[in-house]
Write an enzyme that holds these catalytic residues in place. Structure first.
Site, PDB file in Angstrom:
ATOM      1  N   ASP A  29       0.860  -1.187   0.000  1.00  0.00           N
ATOM      2  CA  ASP A  29       0.000   0.000   0.000  1.00  0.00           C
ATOM      3  C   ASP A  29       0.899   1.241   0.000  1.00  0.00           C
ATOM      4  O   ASP A  29       1.865   1.323   0.755  1.00  0.00           O
ATOM      5  CB  ASP A  29      -0.909  -0.012   1.233  1.00  0.00           C
ATOM      6  CG  ASP A  29      -2.035   1.002   1.130  1.00  0.00           C
ATOM      7  OD1 ASP A  29      -3.202   0.592   1.158  1.00  0.00           O
ATOM      8  OD2 ASP A  29      -1.744   2.225   1.029  1.00  0.00           O
ATOM      9  N   HIS A  93      -9.866  -5.406  -2.866  1.00  0.00           N
ATOM     10  CA  HIS A  93      -8.527  -5.536  -2.277  1.00  0.00           C
ATOM     11  C   HIS A  93      -8.636  -5.889  -0.808  1.00  0.00           C
ATOM     12  O   HIS A  93      -9.465  -5.353  -0.095  1.00  0.00           O
ATOM     13  CB  HIS A  93      -7.689  -4.270  -2.471  1.00  0.00           C
ATOM     14  CG  HIS A  93      -8.366  -2.996  -2.074  1.00  0.00           C
ATOM     15  ND1 HIS A  93      -9.353  -2.405  -2.832  1.00  0.00           N
ATOM     16  CD2 HIS A  93      -8.204  -2.208  -0.986  1.00  0.00           C
ATOM     17  CE1 HIS A  93      -9.765  -1.298  -2.244  1.00  0.00           C
ATOM     18  NE2 HIS A  93      -9.089  -1.158  -1.112  1.00  0.00           N
TER      19      HIS A  93
HETATM   20  P1  AMP Z   1      -9.894   1.508   0.472  1.00  0.00           P
HETATM   21  O1  AMP Z   1     -10.490   1.525  -0.925  1.00  0.00           O
HETATM   22  O2  AMP Z   1     -10.586   2.492   1.386  1.00  0.00           O
HETATM   23  O3  AMP Z   1      -9.856   0.119   1.060  1.00  0.00           O
HETATM   24  O4  AMP Z   1      -8.397   2.021   0.390  1.00  0.00           O
HETATM   25  C1  AMP Z   1      -7.630   1.927  -0.782  1.00  0.00           C
HETATM   26  C2  AMP Z   1      -6.171   1.754  -0.416  1.00  0.00           C
HETATM   27  O5  AMP Z   1      -5.427   1.751  -1.621  1.00  0.00           O
HETATM   28  C3  AMP Z   1      -5.594   2.865   0.483  1.00  0.00           C
HETATM   29  O6  AMP Z   1      -4.995   2.289   1.628  1.00  0.00           O
HETATM   30  C4  AMP Z   1      -4.558   3.547  -0.431  1.00  0.00           C
HETATM   31  O7  AMP Z   1      -3.420   3.993   0.265  1.00  0.00           O
HETATM   32  C5  AMP Z   1      -4.218   2.438  -1.400  1.00  0.00           C
HETATM   33  N1  AMP Z   1      -3.750   2.911  -2.708  1.00  0.00           N
HETATM   34  C6  AMP Z   1      -4.334   3.828  -3.511  1.00  0.00           C
HETATM   35  N2  AMP Z   1      -3.625   4.002  -4.647  1.00  0.00           N
HETATM   36  C7  AMP Z   1      -2.566   3.149  -4.545  1.00  0.00           C
HETATM   37  C8  AMP Z   1      -1.462   2.858  -5.398  1.00  0.00           C
HETATM   38  N3  AMP Z   1      -1.289   3.457  -6.584  1.00  0.00           N
HETATM   39  N4  AMP Z   1      -0.549   1.934  -4.982  1.00  0.00           N
HETATM   40  C9  AMP Z   1      -0.698   1.322  -3.800  1.00  0.00           C
HETATM   41  N5  AMP Z   1      -1.729   1.551  -2.958  1.00  0.00           N
HETATM   42  C10 AMP Z   1      -2.644   2.462  -3.315  1.00  0.00           C
END
Ligand code: AMP
Length: 129
Positions: A29, A93
């Site tokens: 993440d 995810h």
């Molecule tokens: P959620 O949809 O609320 O479960 O959170 C989405 C997660 O994806 C968050 O913890 C973000 O930090 C992570 N995230 C968003 N964009 C990216 C990226 N490009 N690479 C890695 N993690 C990401």
């Protein structure tokens, strides 16, 4: 439009990859709750986890478990927690988060890692896969 995570799968966007199969990908993440915070995703773009067909859901859990066991060996922590939110990115995810306290699972406190620290974390976890 392809999700951010589909762009990671296609290589259009970079990521710190931990593990990959034909069906699943695990990567760090980018805004971690704690060092080692990893996301496990199906390559098939599905919005909500319980909309996955049963086999894909179970296979995602098996994949996530393997990654979680490696994280727990590589990152000092009391245990690895698992949570699913999905409010930010509409592509299934599983969050795997090394936990030392309840704060680590609350998505409020964030760890700031340098590129080198992300790369070292990838190496450390991959060593146990
Ligand atoms: P959620 O949809 O609320 O479960 O959170 C989405 C997660 O994806 C968050 O913890 C973000 O930090 C992570 N995230 C968003 N964009 C990216 C990226 N490009 N690479 C890695 N993690 C990401």
């Amino acid at each position: 439009m392809a999700s951010i995570f589909s762009k990671i799968i296609s290589g259009e966007l970079p990521s710190y990859k931990i593990a990959e199969t034909d069906e699943f990908l695990a990567f760090l993440d980018i805004n971690p709750n704690a060092k080692g915070h990893t996301l496990c995703i199906p390559k098939k773009e599905v919005n909500k986890i319980f909309d996955l067909d049963e086999k894909s859901y179970l296979d995602l859990m098996v994949f996530s478990r393997k990654v979680a066991i490696a994280i727990e060996k590589a990152i000092p922590c009391k245990r690895v927690g698992m949570t699913v939110v999905g409010l930010e990115v509409p592509h299934v995810h599983v969050h795997l988060i090394p936990l030392n306290s309840m704060e680590d699972i609350r998505f409020l406190n964030k760890a700031s890692l340098t590129t080198q620290e992300f790369q070292n974390t990838v190496k450390a976890i991959k060593a146990y896969l």
